[in-house]
Design a protein around this motif. Structure first.
Motif, PDB file in Angstrom:
ATOM      1  N   GLY A 295       1.551  21.676  78.591  1.00  0.00           N
ATOM      2  CA  GLY A 295       1.248  21.661  80.096  1.00  0.00           C
ATOM      3  C   GLY A 295       1.881  22.830  80.851  1.00  0.00           C
ATOM      4  N   LYS A 296       2.308  23.951  80.069  1.00  0.00           N
ATOM      5  CA  LYS A 296       2.911  25.180  80.584  1.00  0.00           C
ATOM      6  C   LYS A 296       1.992  25.837  81.531  1.00  0.00           C
ATOM      7  CE  LYS A 296       3.420  28.334  77.699  1.00  0.00           C
ATOM      8  NZ  LYS A 296       2.446  29.721  78.226  1.00  0.00           N
ATOM      9  N   SER A 297       0.688  26.286  81.108  1.00  0.00           N
ATOM     10  CA  SER A 297      -0.261  26.734  82.216  1.00  0.00           C
ATOM     11  C   SER A 297      -0.360  25.839  83.610  1.00  0.00           C
ATOM     12  CB  SER A 297      -1.721  26.908  81.798  1.00  0.00           C
ATOM     13  OG  SER A 297      -1.318  27.666  80.551  1.00  0.00           O
ATOM     14  N   SER A 298      -0.421  24.555  83.424  1.00  0.00           N
ATOM     15  CA  SER A 298      -0.396  23.508  84.506  1.00  0.00           C
ATOM     16  C   SER A 298       0.860  23.747  85.316  1.00  0.00           C
ATOM     17  CB  SER A 298      -0.779  22.248  84.121  1.00  0.00           C
ATOM     18  OG  SER A 298      -1.934  22.147  83.534  1.00  0.00           O
ATOM     19  N   LEU A 299       1.951  23.665  84.756  1.00  0.00           N
ATOM     20  CA  LEU A 299       3.303  23.783  85.493  1.00  0.00           C
ATOM     21  C   LEU A 299       3.391  25.065  86.265  1.00  0.00           C
ATOM     22  CD1 LEU A 299       5.875  22.323  86.357  1.00  0.00           C
ATOM     23  CD2 LEU A 299       6.789  23.384  84.129  1.00  0.00           C
ATOM     24  N   PHE A 300       2.946  26.103  85.411  1.00  0.00           N
ATOM     25  CA  PHE A 300       2.939  27.497  86.260  1.00  0.00           C
ATOM     26  C   PHE A 300       2.118  27.505  87.387  1.00  0.00           C
ATOM     27  CE2 PHE A 300       1.191  31.838  86.383  1.00  0.00           C
ATOM     28  CZ  PHE A 300       2.492  32.628  86.361  1.00  0.00           C
ATOM     29  N   LYS A 301       0.897  27.000  87.271  1.00  0.00           N
ATOM     30  CA  LYS A 301       0.015  27.127  88.432  1.00  0.00           C
ATOM     31  C   LYS A 301       0.720  26.199  89.574  1.00  0.00           C
ATOM     32  CE  LYS A 301      -4.006  27.753  85.828  1.00  0.00           C
ATOM     33  NZ  LYS A 301      -5.397  27.155  85.202  1.00  0.00           N
ATOM     34  N   ALA A 302       1.402  25.147  89.207  1.00  0.00           N
ATOM     35  CA  ALA A 302       1.697  24.228  90.294  1.00  0.00           C
ATOM     36  C   ALA A 302       2.923  24.859  90.846  1.00  0.00           C
ATOM     37  CB  ALA A 302       2.116  22.861  89.665  1.00  0.00           C
ATOM     38  N   LEU A 303       3.679  25.886  90.143  1.00  0.00           N
ATOM     39  CA  LEU A 303       5.076  26.418  90.634  1.00  0.00           C
ATOM     40  C   LEU A 303       4.464  27.661  91.719  1.00  0.00           C
ATOM     41  CD1 LEU A 303       7.387  26.101  87.858  1.00  0.00           C
ATOM     42  CD2 LEU A 303       7.767  25.065  89.927  1.00  0.00           C
ATOM     43  N   THR A 304       3.325  28.368  91.033  1.00  0.00           N
ATOM     44  CA  THR A 304       3.042  29.635  91.884  1.00  0.00           C
ATOM     45  C   THR A 304       2.141  29.475  92.721  1.00  0.00           C
ATOM     46  OG1 THR A 304       1.551  30.119  90.000  1.00  0.00           O
ATOM     47  CG2 THR A 304       3.774  30.976  89.753  1.00  0.00           C
ATOM     48  N   GLY A 305       1.441  28.258  93.020  1.00  0.00           N
ATOM     49  CA  GLY A 305       0.011  27.971  93.651  1.00  0.00           C
ATOM     50  C   GLY A 305      -1.077  28.830  93.318  1.00  0.00           C
ATOM     51  N   GLY A 306      -1.016  29.254  92.175  1.00  0.00           N
ATOM     52  CA  GLY A 306      -2.250  30.143  91.459  1.00  0.00           C
ATOM     53  C   GLY A 306      -2.277  31.531  91.741  1.00  0.00           C
ATOM     54  N   ASP A 307      -1.205  32.101  92.510  1.00  0.00           N
ATOM     55  CA  ASP A 307      -1.313  33.453  93.168  1.00  0.00           C
ATOM     56  C   ASP A 307      -0.647  34.137  91.900  1.00  0.00           C
ATOM     57  OD1 ASP A 307      -1.316  35.756  94.449  1.00  0.00           O
ATOM     58  OD2 ASP A 307       0.410  35.353  95.627  1.00  0.00           O
ATOM     59  N   VAL A 308      -1.382  34.660  90.923  1.00  0.00           N
ATOM     60  CA  VAL A 308      -0.738  35.278  89.563  1.00  0.00           C
ATOM     61  C   VAL A 308      -1.330  36.604  89.666  1.00  0.00           C
ATOM     62  CG1 VAL A 308      -0.532  33.116  88.469  1.00  0.00           C
ATOM     63  CG2 VAL A 308      -2.628  34.224  88.052  1.00  0.00           C
ATOM     64  N   ARG A 309      -0.604  37.369  88.640  1.00  0.00           N
ATOM     65  CA  ARG A 309      -1.048  38.779  88.284  1.00  0.00           C
ATOM     66  C   ARG A 309      -1.041  38.842  86.631  1.00  0.00           C
ATOM     67  NH1 ARG A 309       1.551  43.570  86.929  1.00  0.00           N
ATOM     68  NH2 ARG A 309       3.658  42.683  86.960  1.00  0.00           N
ATOM     69  N   ILE A 310      -2.097  39.224  86.369  1.00  0.00           N
ATOM     70  CA  ILE A 310      -2.548  39.187  84.764  1.00  0.00           C
ATOM     71  C   ILE A 310      -2.615  40.464  84.467  1.00  0.00           C
ATOM     72  CG2 ILE A 310      -4.133  38.607  83.111  1.00  0.00           C
ATOM     73  CD1 ILE A 310      -5.247  36.172  84.789  1.00  0.00           C
ATOM     74  N   ALA A 311      -1.904  40.930  83.354  1.00  0.00           N
ATOM     75  CA  ALA A 311      -2.045  42.370  82.638  1.00  0.00           C
ATOM     76  C   ALA A 311      -1.720  42.091  80.955  1.00  0.00           C
ATOM     77  CB  ALA A 311      -0.724  43.081  83.177  1.00  0.00           C
ATOM     78  N   ASN A 312      -1.767  43.206  80.437  1.00  0.00           N
ATOM     79  CA  ASN A 312      -1.669  42.779  79.032  1.00  0.00           C
ATOM     80  C   ASN A 312      -0.204  43.336  78.659  1.00  0.00           C
ATOM     81  OD1 ASN A 312      -4.219  42.160  78.583  1.00  0.00           O
ATOM     82  ND2 ASN A 312      -4.887  44.096  77.833  1.00  0.00           N
ATOM     83  N   TRP A 313       0.801  42.867  77.664  1.00  0.00           N
ATOM     84  CA  TRP A 313       1.494  43.261  77.044  1.00  0.00           C
ATOM     85  C   TRP A 313       1.660  44.749  76.678  1.00  0.00           C
ATOM     86  CZ3 TRP A 313       6.370  40.842  77.602  1.00  0.00           C
ATOM     87  CH2 TRP A 313       6.188  39.276  77.985  1.00  0.00           C
TER      88      TRP A 313
END
Length: 689
Positions: free
Chosen positions: A14-32
């Motif tokens: 449930g990590k991704s769901s919690l992450f979205k709930a906390l951030t409101g879906g406003d995220v930045r995606i990049a590569n390591w």
């Protein structure tokens, strides 16, 4: 400073769901850097702080056998994250707690967040998060994205943890027969001062497990000689232990997990919901059944605790002796008799009358008030816990929802609403069952309008002083005004908070299968409520009791006095008498009413006893006659006593549940304004009539 948080967990936790709930879906995606593995980041603004969440890849452990495991481990050890939040699936704690244990061995800034807690009950899983927290020696938070449960608590823990030095790893597991070899490798590492950015004990265990990546780093930094020393220790350990060392350490971790969960988790086999409970979903039978269930519980709780209302019913049937016995042998009756004996004993032992009064009335009286609430909270918490654990409470909430939604409340509000008729304190505690935080806050503010048993006593006492107006009508009028105030204020707050946002009262909850309550789980829940009350409210009540004694026994010249009419409280009361003049209460004796109202703030039943003490009258009728109160003044006064500020125990309960002084002040202000307005309106209607 920005707070950086590493969010980590096993796949499907449930990590991704919690992450979205906390951030409101406003995220930045990049590569390591240098990889094709995604690095997902989001920002949360909370309490004036900027929290950056880094969603690490889903992994099962820190063995570094995969690229994702190496990236996650290196990022945590880099020192970049101030906090590491490890997620544990509440429905599968035995499997998903393994990563948390490894993280606790690795670093000291770990928070354990249980996810899917809304589903745990339906799986027959009951978790005592406080016990698990004590075992793991790390903060534990229960969360659910279904109803946003625990999200603010998690962010609070993040800020709290980030403000402290990370320190050493929080957990040192005992690896049994492997311990001497762990110490040997640790000694080699410390002697040669290598890989200093790793915790030495954790590094020693990982090298014994044969971590290839760490061996390569050790070779590059310390040379082959040091690596061969470590390998020699590992070979000796392998020979003596006689089994794969990585398998041994893993089994020790799982053994520790089972020990932790054995004390903090109860699992019970659950069956289907059963058709016999479906009547709760019927739009007609559901509300009736829920109200009937709650009424019976209410009668049972307060009959056990105070004898009311069974004593009143027996008295109406002419069974006076039985009514008196029920009241005297109730929990509160027995406790009152015991505390009375203690106070009398103190008066006899302490020679100084002032000191005896302070100890007996201030200290013993304050402790007695706290003790008087304990049986009530015990019984209420036990019944509420049994209903919640059995699965009946959600069904009762569904049944009541049709009625309560008309007031801007969900069906979950019916239980604290009913409890308030006996006592506002356990009712405030019961708001924890509310579905939303907004509704919980509204209930905490408005529940004190519901007249508790103490206010019923005041109403009945004042009704005996009436000469023309019906005493029963006065009680009915008092309750009607109280419920009207509760409904009006609650609905107004609902319109301000939720209605503009298009939110209707919702009842989104998990309906678990019905099963027998588990005694161990009931004890967890009851003990938590009781400890919470004693720690938070107990000290406030005791302090208020001593303060009340000082106000009534210290004169304006700061001399001790046993005459309340010479006290600071009396002097303040005389200054405040103009406030009651619009209600028709004036003259030399008006200060006595103000004084009684002030003492009623500490405990509502003190209103009557204070009125009798300062007037020197044996009955309420004689006291009101001496003060010069007619029916036209008594009726508005009765309305005022029902609606004005709650007792100090209720206010302390509101603060303990909301942790907000602003909500306490708002409650007092609302009640004072409405009490005054209601009394003026009552006075006006009597005058017109």
């Amino acid at each position: 400073m920005e707070v950086r948080v590493a969010l980590i967990g096993q796949p499907n936790v449930g990590k991704s769901s919690l992450f979205k709930a906390l951030t409101g879906g406003d995220v930045r995606i990049a590569n390591w850097p240098g990889t094709s593995v995604e690095r997902v980041e989001g920002v949360v603004e909370y309490k004036g702080r900027r929290i950056r969440l880094v969603d690490l890849p889903g992994i099962y452990g820190f063995s570094a056998t995969t690229l994702e495991e190496r990236l996650s481990r290196d990022y945590i050890l880099s020192g970049e994250p101030h906090v590491v939040v490890v997620l544990v699936d509440a429905t599968l704690p035995e499997r998903t707690l393994y990563l948390a244990v490894e993280a606790l061995e690795l670093t000291g800034n770990v928070i354990i967040a249980f996810t899917k807690t809304d589903l745990a009950h339906s799986h027959g899983v009951h978790i005592n998060y406080e016990l698990i927290q004590n075992k793991l020696k790390a903060p534990v938070v229960a969360t659910s994205i279904v109803d946003d449960r625990g999200l603010n608590a998690l962010l609070d823990k993040v800020l709290e943890t980030a403000s402290k030095p990370s320190g050493k790893p929080l957990l040192n597991l005992d690896y049994g027969e492997l311990e001497p070899f762990v110490e040997s490798v640790q000694r080699i590492i410390l002697e040669h001062r290598v890989l200093a950015n790793y915790p030495s004990r954790w590094l020693a265990v990982r090298l014994l497990e044969g971590d290839a990546e760490l061996e390569e780093r050790l070779l590059r930094e310390a040379g082959e000689e040091v690596l061969n020393k470590v390998r020699a220790v590992r070979s000796e350990a392998q020979r003596i232990v006689g089994r794969d060392l990585a398998a041994l350490t893993a089994s020790k971790r799982f053994q520790f997990i089972l020990e932790v969960l054995g004390s903090g988790i109860v699992k019970k086999k659950v069956a289907g919901g059963g058709f016999k409970y479906r009547f709760f979903y019927n739009p007609v039978l559901g509300p009736l059944a829920s109200i009937l269930f709650i009424t019976l519980m209410f009668l049972a709780v307060f009959t056990i605790n105070t004898g009311f209302p069974l004593n009143t019913l027996l008295s109406a049937l002419g069974q006076e002796e039985l009514a008196v016995a029920v009241e005297n042998y109730s929990v509160s009756g027995l406790m009152e008799e015991y505390l009375g004996a203690v106070q009398e004993w103190v008066g006899g032992v302490v020679g100084n009358p002032v000191a005896a009064s302070l100890i007996a009335e201030g200290v013993v009286g304050g402790v007695g008030t706290v003790l008087t609430f304990i049986p009530l909270i015990l019984v209420v918490s036990l019944i509420l816990a049994a209903l919640e654990d059995s699965g009946l409470l959600p069904r009762m909430a569904i049944g009541a929802h049709y009625l309560t939604s008309k007031m801007g409340l969900s069906g979950a509000a019916i239980f604290p609403l009913t409890l308030s008729l006996g006592c506002n304190v356990p009712a405030i505690l019961a708001t924890r069952a509310s579905i939303s935080l907004r509704e919980r806050l509204r209930l905490a503010i408005t529940l004190p309008f519901i007249p508790c048993q103490a206010r019923l006593i005041v109403l009945l006492a004042l009704s005996t002083a009436l000469s023309t107006f019906s005493s029963s009508l006065l009680v009915i009028a008092g309750y009607l005004s109280a419920f009207l105030a509760f409904i009006t204020v609650n609905y107004a707050l609902y319109r301000l908070q939720d209605k503009p946002r298009g939110r209707s009262p919702e009842l989104l909850l998990e309906v678990p299968p019905v099963h027998r309550p588990v005694p161990r789980v009931l004890w967890w829940m009851v003990w938590s409520d009781l400890k919470h009350f004693v720690k938070r409210a107990g000290l406030v009540i005791l302090s208020a009791s001593v303060a009340a004694w000082l106000l009534t026994h210290v004169s304006t010249s700061l001399q001790l006095t046993l005459d309340p009419s010479d006290s600071v409280a009396a002097a303040v009361s005389r200054v405040l008498t103009p406030v009651l003049e619009p209600l028709g209460i004036s003259g030399p004796g008006a200060w006595m009413v103000v004084f009684a109202l002030i003492t009623g703030f500490f405990a509502k039943e003190l209103f009557i006893s204070s009125l009798l003490v300062v007037s020197g009258s044996p009955t309420v009728r004689q006291a009101t006659s001496l003060i010069g109160l007619t029916d036209a003044e008594l009726i508005p006064l009765a309305v005022f006593t029902v609606l004005y500020v709650p007792c100090v125990a209720t206010l302390s309960a509101i603060y303990s549940e909301t942790r907000s002084a602003r909500h306490v002040v708002l409650t007092v202000a609302l009640m004072m304004v409405i009490a005054y307005a209601g009394s003026l309106l009552t006075r006006l209607l009597i005058t017109i009539g």
